[in-house]
Design a protein around this motif. Sequence first.
Motif, mmCIF file in Angstrom:
data_model
loop_
_atom_site.group_PDB
_atom_site.id
_atom_site.type_symbol
_atom_site.label_atom_id
_atom_site.label_comp_id
_atom_site.label_asym_id
_atom_site.label_seq_id
_atom_site.Cartn_x
_atom_site.Cartn_y
_atom_site.Cartn_z
ATOM 1 N N UNK A 1 21.822 49.146 4.311
ATOM 2 C CA UNK A 1 21.856 50.314 5.205
ATOM 3 C C UNK A 1 22.332 51.545 4.454
ATOM 4 N N UNK A 2 23.324 51.356 3.575
ATOM 5 C CA UNK A 2 23.825 52.499 2.796
ATOM 6 C C UNK A 2 22.745 53.026 1.856
ATOM 7 N N UNK B 1 20.190 54.893 3.825
ATOM 8 C CA UNK B 1 20.738 56.187 4.255
ATOM 9 C C UNK B 1 20.658 57.193 3.112
ATOM 10 N N UNK C 1 18.580 44.661 5.612
ATOM 11 C CA UNK C 1 19.485 45.144 6.667
ATOM 12 C C UNK C 1 19.321 44.297 7.930
ATOM 13 N N UNK D 1 17.351 51.714 12.446
ATOM 14 C CA UNK D 1 18.185 50.491 12.502
ATOM 15 C C UNK D 1 17.729 49.583 13.638
ATOM 16 N N UNK D 2 17.394 50.195 14.768
ATOM 17 C CA UNK D 2 16.968 49.387 15.928
ATOM 18 C C UNK D 2 15.648 48.671 15.657
ATOM 19 N N UNK E 1 21.279 41.297 7.985
ATOM 20 C CA UNK E 1 22.740 41.426 7.995
ATOM 21 C C UNK E 1 23.364 42.022 6.755
ATOM 22 N N UNK F 1 19.016 56.039 13.665
ATOM 23 C CA UNK F 1 19.408 55.013 14.638
ATOM 24 C C UNK F 1 18.185 54.206 15.078
ATOM 25 N N UNK G 1 14.435 47.746 12.755
ATOM 26 C CA UNK G 1 14.423 46.938 11.525
ATOM 27 C C UNK G 1 13.935 45.497 11.718
ATOM 28 N N UNK G 2 14.421 44.750 12.726
ATOM 29 C CA UNK G 2 13.984 43.344 12.842
ATOM 30 C C UNK G 2 12.495 43.208 13.164
ATOM 31 N N UNK H 1 24.849 44.894 4.892
ATOM 32 C CA UNK H 1 25.369 46.246 5.165
ATOM 33 C C UNK H 1 25.051 47.209 4.025
#
Lengths: 114, 204
Positions: free
Chosen positions: B38-39, B42, B30, B75-76, B33, B72, B78-79, B35
């Motif tokens: 991410x699914x 989730x 994710x 996701x933030x 990049x 959220x 992740x890197x 997508x």
Amino acid sequence: MADHDELETLFAQARENRPVLPDDLVVRIETDAEAMRLQRSAPKERRQRRWLGLDRFGGWQALGGLVAASAAGVWIGIAAPGFLPDPATYIFPQDTTFLVADLSLDTGFLEDTE
Amino acid sequence: MEDLTSQPEQAHGGSAAMPAASDHVLLARFASGDAMAARMLTDRLGPRSYSVAMRMLGNRTEAEDVTQDAMMRLWQMAPDWVPGQAQVSTWLYRVTLNLCVDLRRRKRPEPIENLPDLQDGAVSVTDKIQDTARKDALQSALDQLPDRQRQAVILRHIEELSNPEIAGIMDISVEAVESLTARGKRALAAILAGRRDELGDENG
């Protein structure tokens, strides 16, 4: 003991009836993820484009045209075709010699100093 | 520590012939990049966060907001995720529990004297009591436990996590987890017994 058994029964029921992630929540979570993904990739592209200054001049296609035109100009300057006059002769005429005396300048002050 | 994410295909009914990527691999995908990653995260982690939030808060809307907020943050983060540092699920459980505790602290009930007078058409105290009674008995009892006991009991007996993993989530020792779950269960049993006595008295 009866209390313990009742508690274990309630735990078992809770495990069997775990709440399902609502569809609208899945959409909200995935929308956040996509926004984050796009936001993370956007600055890199913007930085590259800003560095090249391409946005203002029409993108990489315009830059390619500019490079080709510049290369052609340099080549014509080095090896101009025979039917074209050499532009250098307009700036530095080769058949004319200028002497300082031709300028009718008073050079007496040079003699005085010697 | 037990690796709950190393065999996700078994936990979620996938095929054994198609080993699924671990959570931290999906997180890295994710971050670079992907997508679809991410699914998958989730689907895999969202229900766990939501389940814990529902039991901690006993309120669907609040549990949804907390789950969205926790994801959220995933996701933030992740890197910056360092593989091997912890399990992604452990991290998400911890964030979810912290968000639940913060939310409960913010909405502590006001003293009775500060409550506005009831107006015609407003929700009556009787209605609120009936709403509470409709909740399942376990949730009503869980709501009365102190935060740490409630967290330990939910993670151990509803989420079925191991004591070492709970210790990692709550940042305490395994012995402390055992103590919290034991005290929590005793308190729950006492609450349920008291509730049964009340119902018995009411029924004559």
